[in-house]
Scaffold this motif. Structure first.
Motif, PDB file in Angstrom:
ATOM      1  N   ALA A  26      -8.323  -9.663   3.106  1.00  0.00           N
ATOM      2  CA  ALA A  26      -9.488 -10.240   2.614  1.00  0.00           C
ATOM      3  C   ALA A  26     -10.895  -9.727   3.276  1.00  0.00           C
ATOM      4  O   ALA A  26     -11.889  -9.793   2.564  1.00  0.00           O
ATOM      5  CB  ALA A  26      -9.549 -11.943   2.881  1.00  0.00           C
ATOM      6  N   ALA A  27     -10.456  -9.336   4.606  1.00  0.00           N
ATOM      7  CA  ALA A  27     -11.795  -9.014   5.252  1.00  0.00           C
ATOM      8  C   ALA A  27     -12.188  -7.480   5.088  1.00  0.00           C
ATOM      9  O   ALA A  27     -13.212  -6.965   5.445  1.00  0.00           O
ATOM     10  CB  ALA A  27     -11.457  -9.322   6.744  1.00  0.00           C
ATOM     11  N   LEU A  28     -11.349  -6.930   4.505  1.00  0.00           N
ATOM     12  CA  LEU A  28     -11.629  -5.370   4.211  1.00  0.00           C
ATOM     13  C   LEU A  28     -12.846  -5.287   3.068  1.00  0.00           C
ATOM     14  O   LEU A  28     -12.864  -6.108   1.960  1.00  0.00           O
ATOM     15  CB  LEU A  28     -10.353  -4.438   3.556  1.00  0.00           C
ATOM     16  CG  LEU A  28      -9.240  -4.478   4.748  1.00  0.00           C
ATOM     17  CD1 LEU A  28      -7.933  -3.756   4.070  1.00  0.00           C
ATOM     18  CD2 LEU A  28      -9.655  -3.565   5.531  1.00  0.00           C
ATOM     19  N   PRO A  29     -13.465  -4.312   2.900  1.00  0.00           N
ATOM     20  CA  PRO A  29     -14.634  -4.012   1.919  1.00  0.00           C
ATOM     21  C   PRO A  29     -13.875  -3.870   0.793  1.00  0.00           C
ATOM     22  O   PRO A  29     -12.775  -3.161   0.584  1.00  0.00           O
ATOM     23  CB  PRO A  29     -15.440  -2.890   2.172  1.00  0.00           C
ATOM     24  CG  PRO A  29     -14.611  -2.154   3.433  1.00  0.00           C
ATOM     25  CD  PRO A  29     -13.676  -3.074   3.939  1.00  0.00           C
ATOM     26  N   ARG A  30     -14.307  -4.442  -0.345  1.00  0.00           N
ATOM     27  CA  ARG A  30     -13.742  -4.631  -1.812  1.00  0.00           C
ATOM     28  C   ARG A  30     -13.782  -3.112  -2.414  1.00  0.00           C
ATOM     29  O   ARG A  30     -14.758  -2.406  -2.394  1.00  0.00           O
ATOM     30  CB  ARG A  30     -14.076  -5.487  -2.654  1.00  0.00           C
ATOM     31  CG  ARG A  30     -13.379  -5.720  -3.922  1.00  0.00           C
ATOM     32  CD  ARG A  30     -13.931  -6.984  -4.756  1.00  0.00           C
ATOM     33  NE  ARG A  30     -15.219  -7.111  -5.167  1.00  0.00           N
ATOM     34  CZ  ARG A  30     -15.865  -7.667  -6.028  1.00  0.00           C
ATOM     35  NH1 ARG A  30     -14.979  -8.759  -6.778  1.00  0.00           N
ATOM     36  NH2 ARG A  30     -16.774  -7.634  -6.337  1.00  0.00           N
ATOM     37  N   GLY A  31     -13.016  -2.584  -3.082  1.00  0.00           N
ATOM     38  CA  GLY A  31     -12.841  -1.487  -3.935  1.00  0.00           C
ATOM     39  C   GLY A  31     -12.783  -0.347  -3.278  1.00  0.00           C
ATOM     40  O   GLY A  31     -12.526  -0.093  -1.885  1.00  0.00           O
ATOM     41  N   SER A  32     -12.959   0.892  -3.966  1.00  0.00           N
ATOM     42  CA  SER A  32     -12.750   2.423  -3.509  1.00  0.00           C
ATOM     43  C   SER A  32     -13.880   3.030  -3.754  1.00  0.00           C
ATOM     44  O   SER A  32     -14.514   3.061  -5.063  1.00  0.00           O
ATOM     45  CB  SER A  32     -11.495   2.833  -4.198  1.00  0.00           C
ATOM     46  OG  SER A  32     -11.032   3.980  -3.560  1.00  0.00           O
ATOM     47  N   LEU A  33     -14.387   3.897  -2.913  1.00  0.00           N
ATOM     48  CA  LEU A  33     -15.551   4.702  -3.086  1.00  0.00           C
ATOM     49  C   LEU A  33     -15.198   5.951  -3.725  1.00  0.00           C
ATOM     50  O   LEU A  33     -14.224   6.927  -3.175  1.00  0.00           O
ATOM     51  CB  LEU A  33     -16.277   5.181  -1.774  1.00  0.00           C
ATOM     52  CG  LEU A  33     -17.705   5.377  -1.884  1.00  0.00           C
ATOM     53  CD1 LEU A  33     -18.569   4.160  -2.359  1.00  0.00           C
ATOM     54  CD2 LEU A  33     -18.273   5.457  -0.202  1.00  0.00           C
ATOM     55  N   VAL A  34     -15.675   6.409  -5.117  1.00  0.00           N
ATOM     56  CA  VAL A  34     -15.159   7.460  -5.934  1.00  0.00           C
ATOM     57  C   VAL A  34     -16.514   8.380  -6.118  1.00  0.00           C
ATOM     58  O   VAL A  34     -17.437   8.180  -6.394  1.00  0.00           O
ATOM     59  CB  VAL A  34     -14.841   6.936  -7.277  1.00  0.00           C
ATOM     60  CG1 VAL A  34     -14.182   8.164  -8.087  1.00  0.00           C
ATOM     61  CG2 VAL A  34     -13.727   6.071  -7.197  1.00  0.00           C
ATOM     62  N   LYS A  35     -16.154   9.686  -5.734  1.00  0.00           N
ATOM     63  CA  LYS A  35     -17.059  10.592  -5.948  1.00  0.00           C
ATOM     64  C   LYS A  35     -17.203  11.254  -7.534  1.00  0.00           C
ATOM     65  O   LYS A  35     -15.929  11.575  -7.928  1.00  0.00           O
ATOM     66  CB  LYS A  35     -16.580  11.935  -4.890  1.00  0.00           C
ATOM     67  CG  LYS A  35     -17.661  13.091  -4.915  1.00  0.00           C
ATOM     68  CD  LYS A  35     -17.414  13.891  -3.700  1.00  0.00           C
ATOM     69  CE  LYS A  35     -16.333  14.698  -3.835  1.00  0.00           C
ATOM     70  NZ  LYS A  35     -16.155  15.822  -2.997  1.00  0.00           N
TER      71      LYS A  35
END
Lengths: 104, 231
Positions: A26-35
């Motif tokens: 739950a503490a991890l940043p949500r989602g994934s960074l996509v280039k």
């Protein structure tokens, strides 16, 4: 030797472990960074799911720290989900065994 | 050489390998039920089969702690899937994984306090425990999958188990302590080293010896402490 005593102790540990994995997830940043490359320039979008739909939020030219943070979170999420799944199986097994449903 | 390979053993090996590579493994002593598994290499007997053990892999650290290098245990374990937990009101740290739970222990000093003891050289805190000096006084080094691991001398390990069994509130744990102690002491006797049992036992305070006697009597193995003329 009381095997059930050991199992009760292990069940307590597994239940605590489940709570901790869920908290960490739950503490991890949500989602994934996509280039995405647009006209030769790199831009980043944060992609995540919400209410069953995929959302994409424009982040622009992300810093290397941000990129590394999301990459790390992605790896940790996979790792923690994998361990959480094992812990849930252990809890099911231990509860069943302590009720006498599983062969010890 | 141990031949059983499970996910738990593989993870244990990886943890030990990383601690060894970080230069901190030789500054601590493996304690707890995992010792019995490692003693298989010491006794070199196929009939010495470890009893049931929990996932707890405990590391006893002498005070003052002496490490050749500083290390961050959290970073060392990175990528293995451990999650950090703080146990109880004192916040004793433990690293939890479905296959293993790592904890750090230090000998209790003075009048005794259960407060977590900081070990800055490892970036962790440890739980103080009474009688832990008994395990740290005389250690042996065995190889586990090519990694040198420091362990308490088996006799000290067994006598420590018999002492702590008398202080347990949990009857199951006390029984497990006694069983492990008896298994190890029997192996020591069969290896022809009864004299070490006698010597270590004789060197302990009278109160500790009474606790050992009581545990052995409860286990029905009072004969395992040799008299003047041996067993």
């Amino acid at each position: 030797m009381s095997i059930k005593g050991v199992m009760r102790e292990e069940l307590q540990n597994s239940e605590r472990m489940k709570v901790r994995y869920e908290e960490e997830l739950a503490a991890l940043p949500r989602g994934s960074l996509v280039k995405r490359i647009i006209k030769g320039n790199e831009y980043y979008y944060l992609v995540y799911r919400e209410d069953g739909r995929v959302r994409s939020v424009y982040k622009g030219k992300s810093s290397p720290e941000d990129i590394a943070r999301y990459a790390d979170a992605k790896q940790k999420r996979a790792e923690y989900r994998n361990q959480l799944s094992k812990v849930k199986k252990q809890i099911r097994f231990l509860k069943g065994a302590l009720r006498g449903n599983e062969a010890i | 050489m141990l031949c059983v390979e499970t996910r738990q053993y593989s993870l244990c090996k990886e943890v030990l390998r990383r601690l060894h590579n970080a230069g901190v493994l030789d500054g601590m002593v493996v304690a707890g039920s995992w010792c019995v598994l490692f003693y298989q290499a010491y006794f070199e007997r196929k009939t010495f089969s470890p009893t049931i053990r929990t996932r707890d892999l405990d590391f006893a650290v002498p005070i003052p702690a002496r490490f050749a290098k500083k290390a961050d245990i959290g970073r060392i374990l990175d990528g293995l899937g451990f999650v950090l937990d703080f146990r109880g009101e004192q916040g004793h740290m433990r690293f939890m994984h479905p296959e293993l739970i790592l904890e750090f222990l230090v000998p209790e000093r003075g009048r005794g306090s259960n407060d977590a003891f900081d070990i800055p050289a490892l970036g962790v805190n440890a739980q103080p425990l009474r009688y832990l000096d008994l395990l740290l006084t005389d250690t042996i080094t065995l190889e586990f999958r090519g990694i040198p691991v420091r362990l308490p001398h088996p006799v000290r390990f067994a006598l420590h188990k018999l002492i702590v069994a008398q202080r347990r509130d949990n009857a199951d744990k006390a029984e497990r302590d006694r069983d492990q102690a008896v298994l190890v002491l029997r192996a020591v006797v069969e290896a022809g080293d009864s004299a070490t049992i006698r010597d270590v036992y004789a060197s302990l305070p009278a109160k500790w010896r009474r606790m050992i006697d009581a545990s052995l009597a409860e286990a029905g193995h009072a004969d395992l402490i040799p008299g003047e003329n041996g067993i």
